[in-house]
Design an enzyme around this catalytic site. Structure first.
Site, PDB file in Angstrom:
ATOM      1  N   SER A 241     -78.128 -30.795-106.159  1.00  0.00           N
ATOM      2  CA  SER A 241     -77.959 -31.132-107.448  1.00  0.00           C
ATOM      3  C   SER A 241     -77.409 -30.151-108.349  1.00  0.00           C
ATOM      4  O   SER A 241     -77.695 -29.030-108.092  1.00  0.00           O
ATOM      5  CB  SER A 241     -79.341 -31.761-108.049  1.00  0.00           C
ATOM      6  OG  SER A 241     -79.665 -31.619-109.437  1.00  0.00           O
TER       7      SER A 241
ATOM      8  N   TYR B  94     -88.508 -30.670-109.527  1.00  0.00           N
ATOM      9  CA  TYR B  94     -87.358 -30.961-108.783  1.00  0.00           C
ATOM     10  C   TYR B  94     -86.384 -29.685-108.806  1.00  0.00           C
ATOM     11  O   TYR B  94     -85.650 -29.796-107.727  1.00  0.00           O
ATOM     12  CB  TYR B  94     -86.745 -32.094-109.601  1.00  0.00           C
ATOM     13  CG  TYR B  94     -85.495 -32.903-109.119  1.00  0.00           C
ATOM     14  CD1 TYR B  94     -85.364 -33.489-107.942  1.00  0.00           C
ATOM     15  CD2 TYR B  94     -84.120 -32.496-109.831  1.00  0.00           C
ATOM     16  CE1 TYR B  94     -84.387 -33.783-107.405  1.00  0.00           C
ATOM     17  CE2 TYR B  94     -82.881 -33.051-108.987  1.00  0.00           C
ATOM     18  CZ  TYR B  94     -83.137 -33.769-107.860  1.00  0.00           C
ATOM     19  OH  TYR B  94     -82.029 -34.429-107.364  1.00  0.00           O
TER      20      TYR B  94
HETATM   21  N1  LIG Z   1     -79.445 -39.921-108.773  1.00  0.00           N
HETATM   22  C1  LIG Z   1     -79.051 -38.773-109.510  1.00  0.00           C
HETATM   23  O1  LIG Z   1     -79.167 -38.563-110.612  1.00  0.00           O
HETATM   24  C2  LIG Z   1     -78.889 -37.598-108.599  1.00  0.00           C
HETATM   25  C3  LIG Z   1     -78.503 -36.322-109.165  1.00  0.00           C
HETATM   26  C4  LIG Z   1     -78.100 -35.420-108.499  1.00  0.00           C
HETATM   27  C5  LIG Z   1     -78.494 -35.109-107.003  1.00  0.00           C
HETATM   28  N2  LIG Z   1     -79.033 -36.389-106.519  1.00  0.00           N
HETATM   29  C6  LIG Z   1     -79.682 -36.341-105.135  1.00  0.00           C
HETATM   30  O2  LIG Z   1     -79.007 -37.494-104.328  1.00  0.00           O
HETATM   31  C7  LIG Z   1     -79.576 -37.764-103.396  1.00  0.00           C
HETATM   32  C8  LIG Z   1     -79.846 -39.345-103.091  1.00  0.00           C
HETATM   33  O3  LIG Z   1     -80.450 -39.579-104.413  1.00  0.00           O
HETATM   34  P1  LIG Z   1     -80.244 -41.059-104.837  1.00  0.00           P
HETATM   35  O4  LIG Z   1     -80.011 -40.931-106.414  1.00  0.00           O
HETATM   36  O5  LIG Z   1     -79.404 -42.131-103.927  1.00  0.00           O
HETATM   37  O6  LIG Z   1     -81.796 -41.645-105.076  1.00  0.00           O
HETATM   38  P2  LIG Z   1     -82.501 -42.978-104.399  1.00  0.00           P
HETATM   39  O7  LIG Z   1     -81.686 -44.115-104.791  1.00  0.00           O
HETATM   40  O8  LIG Z   1     -83.938 -42.889-104.817  1.00  0.00           O
HETATM   41  O9  LIG Z   1     -82.456 -42.828-102.708  1.00  0.00           O
HETATM   42  C9  LIG Z   1     -83.374 -42.099-102.137  1.00  0.00           C
HETATM   43  C10 LIG Z   1     -83.138 -42.001-100.612  1.00  0.00           C
HETATM   44  O10 LIG Z   1     -84.091 -41.081 -99.942  1.00  0.00           O
HETATM   45  C11 LIG Z   1     -84.866 -41.641 -98.821  1.00  0.00           C
HETATM   46  N3  LIG Z   1     -86.108 -41.220 -98.717  1.00  0.00           N
HETATM   47  C12 LIG Z   1     -87.171 -40.613 -99.756  1.00  0.00           C
HETATM   48  N4  LIG Z   1     -87.990 -40.127 -98.990  1.00  0.00           N
HETATM   49  C13 LIG Z   1     -87.849 -40.416 -97.733  1.00  0.00           C
HETATM   50  C14 LIG Z   1     -88.526 -39.745 -96.787  1.00  0.00           C
HETATM   51  N5  LIG Z   1     -89.944 -39.032 -96.691  1.00  0.00           N
HETATM   52  N6  LIG Z   1     -88.001 -40.062 -95.152  1.00  0.00           N
HETATM   53  C15 LIG Z   1     -87.119 -40.526 -95.211  1.00  0.00           C
HETATM   54  N7  LIG Z   1     -86.344 -41.156 -96.174  1.00  0.00           N
HETATM   55  C16 LIG Z   1     -86.333 -40.569 -97.514  1.00  0.00           C
HETATM   56  C17 LIG Z   1     -84.991 -43.056 -99.451  1.00  0.00           C
HETATM   57  O11 LIG Z   1     -85.295 -43.975 -98.297  1.00  0.00           O
HETATM   58  P3  LIG Z   1     -86.459 -44.957 -98.518  1.00  0.00           P
HETATM   59  O12 LIG Z   1     -85.498 -46.494 -98.538  1.00  0.00           O
HETATM   60  O13 LIG Z   1     -86.975 -45.339 -97.201  1.00  0.00           O
HETATM   61  O14 LIG Z   1     -87.170 -45.040 -99.942  1.00  0.00           O
HETATM   62  C18 LIG Z   1     -83.574 -43.404 -99.902  1.00  0.00           C
HETATM   63  O15 LIG Z   1     -82.641 -43.546 -99.084  1.00  0.00           O
HETATM   64  C19 LIG Z   1     -81.170 -37.057-103.499  1.00  0.00           C
HETATM   65  O16 LIG Z   1     -81.297 -35.887-102.583  1.00  0.00           O
HETATM   66  C20 LIG Z   1     -81.159 -36.560-104.863  1.00  0.00           C
HETATM   67  O17 LIG Z   1     -81.890 -35.570-105.106  1.00  0.00           O
HETATM   68  C21 LIG Z   1     -79.399 -37.512-107.223  1.00  0.00           C
END
Ligand SMILES: NC(=O)c1ccc[n+]([C@@H]2O[C@H](COP(=O)([O-])OP(=O)(O)OC[C@H]3O[C@@H](n4cnc5c(N)ncnc54)[C@H](OP(=O)(O)O)[C@@H]3O)[C@@H](O)[C@H]2O)c1
Length: 272
Positions: free
Chosen positions: A142, A155
């Site tokens: 991030s 975070y």
């Molecule tokens: N959205 C933002 O603003 C943003 C910005 C910068 C970086 N990021 C990073 O981008 C990545 C994806 O984010 P996103 O926005 O797509 O989030 P999201 O929609 O909440 O998706 C999170 C994913 O992580 C999986 N996950 C969480 N805990 C887990 C565990 N213990 N074992 C296996 N899988 C697990 C979830 O699987 P389940 O379906 O099983 O819950 C889901 O597939 C993250 O690393 C986040 O930190 C996000």
């Protein structure tokens, strides 16, 4: 690596960025081992990909909780069976709010999921990756892994840790055929950001990307084998300045602090 040559173990495939990235990678010829925690969700996702015309041989999935050692062992075996040559660590948990308002269990939960689990999975996969002619390990961090913002102490700690891990490992493996890559998206429109974060972003004028923009950047990062990329301006510039002279930015976050105190932020609903 050309995407048509990749066989990618991808965590977080069921999330907002994960789904968009899976679609983009498949579109560009990659084969995927998609990981999430729910069999039903993964099965549905794989069916959608097949309906969109992707051959079944290129879409595999495995339900696993990356925080469980036994599940990680299963993933390592599956990655070996499918001859995966790229690992895309994308799973993650959010945490938002003033430190005194964060649930104590979130401290360990967020560090475990965002940092310790990808470290442990990388350690378990590495011996085999080192035997391949070429391999890539990609971490989705991030911009908050390069710049500390009020409201994101927990975070940010997890993503600063991941960023440092990726950098050190890249340098450690520099003489091998394993490339270590890191991408830092900025605020992205997914279910990751609850009401509290969205209110904070509005109050601070924080820009937002779509998951499709992040997916494009991830696909390009893998293709071009770039070491590290941050997404968005002015975030990239702020991260650069923060790395050189952090004190210059210390006075810039009054609006962010005010947004944290605002009742609109409704911090307790940060994940809803
Ligand atoms: N959205 C933002 O603003 C943003 C910005 C910068 C970086 N990021 C990073 O981008 C990545 C994806 O984010 P996103 O926005 O797509 O989030 P999201 O929609 O909440 O998706 C999170 C994913 O992580 C999986 N996950 C969480 N805990 C887990 C565990 N213990 N074992 C296996 N899988 C697990 C979830 O699987 P389940 O379906 O099983 O819950 C889901 O597939 C993250 O690393 C986040 O930190 C996000």
């Amino acid at each position: 690596m050309r995407l048509t040559e990749t066989r990618i173990l991808m965590t977080g495939a069921t999330g907002g960025i994960g789904r968009a990235t899976a679609r983009k990678l498949l579109e560009q010829g990659a084969s995927l081992l998609m990981v999430g925690r729910s069999d039903a969700v993964l099965e549905r996702l794989a069916a959608e990909c097949r309906t969109a015309g992707v051959p079944p041989s290129r879409v595999k999935w495995a339900a696993a909780d990356i925080n469980r050692a036994t599940d990680r062992t299963r993933l390592v075996a599956e990655a070996e069976r499918l001859d995966c040559n790229v690992v895309l660590h994308n799973a993650g948990l959010p945490s938002f709010g003033r430190l005194q308002d964060v649930a104590p269990e979130d401290l360990s939960g967020v560090i475990q999921t965002n940092l310790l689990a990808p470290m442990a999975l990388t350690q378990a996969l590495l011996p085999r990756l080192l035997t391949l002619p070429a391999a890539q390990i990609v971490f989705v961090g991030s911009v908050l892994g390069s710049i500390g913002l009020p409201g994101f102490s927990v975070y940010g700690a997890s993503k600063f840790g991941l960023h440092g891990f990726a950098q050190a490992l890249r340098r450690e493996l520099a003489d091998s055929a394993v490339r270590v890559q890191y991408i830092g998206p900025r605020n992205t429109r997914t279910g990751f950001n609850g009401k509290g974060v969205r209110a904070y972003n509005r109050a601070t004028g924080t820009a937002e990307d779509t998951p499709e923009q992040v997916a494009l950047a991830i696909a390009r990062l893998i293709r071009e084998e770039a070491d590290e990329r941050l997404l968005g301006f002015p975030e990239k510039l702020a991260a650069r300045i923060n790395g050189l002279v952090p004190a210059w930015l210390d006075g810039s976050f009054r609006r962010h602090r005010r947004a944290l105190e605002s009742p609109v932020a409704d911090l307790t609903a940060a994940r809803t």
